[in-house]
Design an enzyme around this catalytic site. Structure first.
Site: not given
Ligand code: 3PG
Length: 205
Positions: A38, A67, A127
């Protein structure tokens, strides 16, 4: 995508990594056994990195964009070859655009109502973000009435907690900072990153 996730539940979140090391990082994750990458759209170079990942690892892994917060980002990601879109939030017009384009989207949710709303608009799954602040108990409880909605958990998941979420009924685990270890990346320790990835996957299978 959802069926494949059940076999291979780990989704590394590649966010704002040193661009010159991108291929080495992605390669180390692939060598460790991941079937998904991703690449987050909150960086100018993201579409370029998606293209690069497709070119180098498109046979071994499914490349998606994370994102994705606007229709514009969704369009850019799809044009670059993203096979699925993920977002930390549910923005109706972005999800509807993905559905219209026939690209699977997993928007971010935090409540049962958001889960139901996302699914009704055509999300292939949701998600749950930030999942660690809800905990695996939330996943177990919400799976009772909303068991038909596939859940991917992300945000604060660690190698030791990831398994709990799958046991609670999540079908996938997104991992950013705890998998894309800053020290390993700074040291360019790619075999270390591969070993860490293998270790995560061993716990999840
Ligand atoms: C995401 O975009 O899903 C998070 O930034 C990932 O979160 P993490 O760094 O706490 O795993």
């Amino acid at each position: 995508m959802i069926d494949q996730l059940k076999k291979s539940p780990l989704i590394p979140v590649l966010r704002k990594l040193p661009e010159e090391s991108f291929l080495s990082i992605a390669g180390a994750l692939i060598d460790g056994g991941v079937k998904y990458l991703e690449i987050t759209m909150d960086a100018e170079e993201a579409p370029r990195l998606i293209r690069l990942a497709k070119q180098h690892f498109g046979e071994q892994a499914s490349i998606g964009a994370g994102t994705v917060m606007s229709v514009e980002q969704a369009r850019e990601a799809i044009e670059a070859g993203a096979e699925y879109l993920i977002s930390p939030a549910l923005v109706d017009e972005v999800l509807l655009y993905a559905v219209e384009q026939g690209i699977p989207m997993i928007p971010g949710v935090y409540t049962p109502s958001e889960m139901a709303h996302a699914y009704s608009l055509g999300a292939v799954g949701v998600k749950l973000f930030p999942a660690a602040s809800l905990g695996s108990g939330f996943v177990k409880d919400v799976r009772g009435p909303l068991g038909h909605i596939p859940i991917i958990v992300t945000g604060g998941i660690t190698e030791t907690t990831a398994r709990d979420y799958l046991d609670a009924g999540a079908i996938g685990v997104g991992a950013g900072s705890a998998l894309l270890d800053k020290d390993l990346i700074a040291k360019q320790d790619w075999s270390g990153l591969t070993e860490l990835t293998k270790s995560w996957i061993a716990r999840l299978n």
